[in-house]
Design a protein around this motif. Structure first.
Motif, mmCIF file in Angstrom:
data_model
loop_
_atom_site.group_PDB
_atom_site.id
_atom_site.type_symbol
_atom_site.label_atom_id
_atom_site.label_comp_id
_atom_site.label_asym_id
_atom_site.label_seq_id
_atom_site.Cartn_x
_atom_site.Cartn_y
_atom_site.Cartn_z
ATOM 1 N N GLN A 160 0.819 -1.214 0.000
ATOM 2 C CA GLN A 160 0.000 0.000 0.000
ATOM 3 C C GLN A 160 0.847 1.257 0.000
ATOM 4 O O GLN A 160 0.540 2.234 -0.672
ATOM 5 N N ALA A 161 1.904 1.243 0.796
ATOM 6 C CA ALA A 161 2.770 2.417 0.862
ATOM 7 C C ALA A 161 3.378 2.687 -0.510
ATOM 8 O O ALA A 161 3.481 3.829 -0.965
ATOM 9 N N GLY A 164 0.832 4.107 -2.810
ATOM 10 C CA GLY A 164 0.528 5.473 -2.414
ATOM 11 C C GLY A 164 1.538 6.489 -2.922
ATOM 12 O O GLY A 164 1.272 7.692 -2.923
ATOM 13 N N ASP A 166 2.329 7.237 -5.831
ATOM 14 C CA ASP A 166 1.825 8.025 -6.956
ATOM 15 C C ASP A 166 1.089 9.268 -6.479
ATOM 16 O O ASP A 166 0.932 10.221 -7.226
ATOM 17 N N ASP A 167 0.636 9.246 -5.245
ATOM 18 C CA ASP A 167 0.000 10.431 -4.669
ATOM 19 C C ASP A 167 1.028 11.352 -4.015
ATOM 20 O O ASP A 167 0.671 12.386 -3.454
ATOM 21 N N PRO A 169 4.220 12.725 -5.452
ATOM 22 C CA PRO A 169 5.233 12.800 -6.515
ATOM 23 C C PRO A 169 6.591 13.312 -6.049
ATOM 24 O O PRO A 169 7.615 12.939 -6.614
ATOM 25 N N SER A 266 0.717 15.260 -13.032
ATOM 26 C CA SER A 266 0.687 16.009 -11.782
ATOM 27 C C SER A 266 0.558 17.502 -12.070
ATOM 28 O O SER A 266 0.784 17.959 -13.184
ATOM 29 N N GLU A 267 0.196 18.254 -11.031
ATOM 30 C CA GLU A 267 0.030 19.699 -11.144
ATOM 31 C C GLU A 267 1.375 20.408 -11.150
ATOM 32 O O GLU A 267 1.517 21.511 -11.627
ATOM 33 N N GLN A 268 2.349 19.755 -10.540
ATOM 34 C CA GLN A 268 3.668 20.348 -10.450
ATOM 35 C C GLN A 268 4.673 19.431 -11.133
ATOM 36 O O GLN A 268 4.443 18.234 -11.268
ATOM 37 N N HIS A 270 8.424 17.959 -10.636
ATOM 38 C CA HIS A 270 9.402 17.746 -9.570
ATOM 39 C C HIS A 270 10.743 17.419 -10.221
ATOM 40 O O HIS A 270 10.816 16.537 -11.069
ATOM 41 N N TYR A 315 8.311 26.961 -5.114
ATOM 42 C CA TYR A 315 7.980 27.038 -3.714
ATOM 43 C C TYR A 315 9.047 26.377 -2.859
ATOM 44 O O TYR A 315 9.358 26.828 -1.772
ATOM 45 N N THR A 336 7.947 22.735 -8.750
ATOM 46 C CA THR A 336 7.440 23.971 -9.337
ATOM 47 C C THR A 336 6.254 23.698 -10.253
ATOM 48 O O THR A 336 5.999 22.557 -10.626
ATOM 49 N N SER A 337 5.545 24.748 -10.619
ATOM 50 C CA SER A 337 4.428 24.566 -11.540
ATOM 51 C C SER A 337 4.975 24.161 -12.904
ATOM 52 O O SER A 337 6.103 24.501 -13.254
#
Lengths: 442, 442
Positions: A160-161, A164, A166-167, A169, A266-268, A270, A315, A336-337
């Motif tokens: 599970q870890a 997880g 993927d949540d 990044p 993803s939104e950002q 990395h 950030y 970053t974005s």
């Protein structure tokens, strides 16, 4: 809330900037040393390290066994992680629930983790309770029950870890960066792989316990409100007749390559950047540490100033020294974005290349002050000290005094840093990105 | 590495279990108290709190201003967060770079954050350096430059942090849980909203600074190697002639509802459960704290045992007491794979309902030991102590002694806990989920 995170293995604050704080500065050095530190290796290979910290009521213990991700069996990465969970599920005369209840009744705050070289078990609490807990920790590493139901739960949680990630990044990036930067098996994640975890069975876990949970090369460090003779007697009682010798060779393989992009919606984006450095036993270790402090130490660090403060590009941005035995690395990160990711990477690389132009005296002064202050402050935490003396012993075979570390920091001159940086340009780089699209690496 | 995280505002460990450790136990109580603590409110409304910690070389400072997310202007949530970044970008005689360099040259480790009630600025380092830094912190809150370029960067970073939340579903869940559980404006996130942040201008930020950065109700707490008279003189010098009074009413609005699902194509489902509790000034506060410890204190806590250890349902599960002035809540969290999410929620709720059946003496004993141990250990950290005395003063108008806290914990009986739990069943619940699909709430 902002923070400047650092790479996690080993924590540079807790371990690399390991300080030895001699409070008894008025007495002459060697006596203060003898009063504050204790080191003893038992015939079975277990080394006990102690640090007395006057004024504390608590103590912290760190127990490190040579069962890290690097010695996970070749096709069973993640085995040490499963084992470090499984051994806590009942040991000696106590089943899983009784063991947990017992340690909670002692009021111990516990942790466990698996690094490249070691499995670690730690606890902290009132000093006499920590010492009282030695018997249970001896059971945990020597006489675990290793029940089937516990194995199933431990493996499920490990799977599970992993899923997880993927949540997360950012965490995924740091794992991938090590994997692509370090030679295998040093770069393998202690979390293992799905394929490998699914291959594990209780029998294999039992065999791994028999193979790797040994006193040989193990370190038990305790810091806080302690008396050496008492500690030694207790450790002897609970661990003295423990037997065994770890075996096994490590076969070193180069990492898969230098550049890797992991596509994720993803939104950002990395970004991870790594390059090799000298080991921490090298004469120029503090020269390098100072350069890294100047790059990314306090808020006035170059990366923070240029990438974040001046240009608002991202950030979170940092770089830090990361230590393995005989091998150092510098790891850097920026999150970053997506639309600013290329500019962030470019700006990051510019700062790295600019290092060879040298640093200023003012930058070096700030870096020295910062590192000495954090050194002294970590000397006020029993957990930091237990971790630091254990790390020192593993890396150097001995505990260092505060004066030694302070002298090492003070001895670094701007000329030495600049000569080093001129002769040792950062690189070759490993660059890993996680995000919706790959970046240009120039 | 496992951990049992706790809700972050305020940290129950650092604040709620705030301990006052009187080392001078052999001298009679009031003298030990007078030697260890100091409290003074200046005519302008600023309160100075001090705690002497013998044996420390460091000190930690916390400065709290009444500029929290709850008093962000109605349509400009996130304003306090922007401001807390912007004021650090140049103040007094120093521009942004000079200010950062100066604080790094003092070797100060800094942090800043915005909570519901306050904006906080903190620093830690060698004690004399922390005191030397008072002048710069006075500049930061009283005489910030508030430059346009700094505003643009601060707002960009805040927008990026907000966008990055989609990559951090766990953090997003906890923000949403507060939003749906607490009445507005207490439930608003200090990160603001995209719409609100985009409305902000430098002029509005300047107006907000004039409106909310005031000595009235401000708290400056310092703990560590300090002398009260010196501290008082330094604070008087730098903050004594600061003037101003915060204004403004808060209009309370109920939260949008009790159940909320935020669809996200994540690998895990994140579950948040909250229900109202008594404030921490209530006589039964430690009765409730003990019940929450039994539910989710150490590793033997019921949630950890039932949801994670026995059934392997999820990797991370906890519940904790969360405190606002005049209002307490219990917040719970579980993160799990999507296919186990319903079973995890059901198991979590079963444990909550089972509370009203009562707890055992053994459970209560462990909970007391755990809370007292963590209390004593936080008493060995200057940063924890500075935060704890500031929190105590804000919540209760005074600092509490260790003996008072210990007595409060010891006074809790199993009968009292069980009577409380019988009369106060958990609920009404707010349940928020983040993940690919909604769960059944029964």
């Amino acid at each position: 809330m902002w923070e400047i995170p650092r790479p996690s293995e080993p924590p540079p604050c807790a371990y690399n900037s390991a300080s030895i704080l001699s409070r008894g500065r008025e007495v002459e050095g060697s006596r203060a040393l003898a009063e504050r530190y204790f080191q003893h290796t038992f015939p079975n290979g277990l080394t006990l390290l102690g640090e007395r910290m006057p004024g504390m009521q608590s103590a912290a213990m760190t127990l490190m066994l040579q069962a890290g991700s690097a010695t996970d069996p070749v096709d069973r990465s993640g085995s040490a992680t499963i084992l470090s969970d499984l051994v806590l599920r009942g040991a000696g005369s106590r089943d899983s629930k009784q063991l947990t209840d017992y340690l909670d009744r002692l009021g111990l705050q516990r942790s466990s983790s698996v690094g490249v070289h070691h499995s670690r078990f730690g606890c902290a609490g009132l000093a006499d309770r920590v010492i009282e807990g030695f018997g249970a920790y001896s059971d945990i590493v020597r006489r675990p029950h290793l029940p089937q139901v516990g194995f199933d739960a431990a493996r499920d949680l490990a799977l599970q870890a992993l899923a997880g990630l993927d949540d997360e990044p950012r965490q995924k990036l740091l794992i991938k960066l090590r994997e692509w930067h370090l030679p295998s098996p040093y770069g393998r994640s202690s979390m293992g792989t799905k394929e490998n975890l699914e291959k594990l069975t209780l029998e294999l876990a039992k065999a791994d316990h028999a193979q790797r949970y040994h006193p040989s090369g193990a370190i038990l460090a305790i810091a806080g409100h302690i008396e050496f003779e008492q500690i030694k007697a207790q450790v002897e009682k609970h661990f003295g007749n423990w037997k065994g010798q770890a075996e096994g060779d490590i076969k070193i393989m180069p990492p898969p390559g230098n550049f890797h992009h992991e596509e994720q919606q993803s939104e950002q984006t990395h970004i991870g950047i790594a390059w090799p450095s000298i080991p921490e036993t090298h004469d120029d270790y503090y020269t390098v540490r100072m350069a890294v402090e100047i790059l990314s130490g306090g808020m006035s660090g170059r990366l923070f100033t240029e990438v974040r403060e001046k240009r608002g590009l991202c950030y979170s941005v940092w770089a830090g020294y990361s230590s393995l035995k005989g091998q150092g690395s510098i790891l850097g990160y920026a999150g970053t974005s997506n639309d600013r990711a290329q500019a962030t990477l470019d700006c990051f690389m510019t700062e790295l290349h600019r290092l060879s132009d040298g640093v200023t005296q003012a930058e070096l002064d700030r870096a020295k002050i910062g590192l000495k202050a954090s050194t002294i402050m970590s000397g006020e935490s029993t957990s930091s000290r237990a971790g630091a003396i254990a790390h020192d012993f593993f890396m150097r075979g001995r505990i260092r005094t505060l004066d030694e570390i302070k002298d090492s920091i003070d001895a670094v001159t701007v000329d030495r840093v600049n000569a080093y940086l001129k002769a040792n340009k950062p690189g070759p780089f490993t660059i890993v990105t996680v995000g919706p699209k790959a970046l240009n690496i120039t």
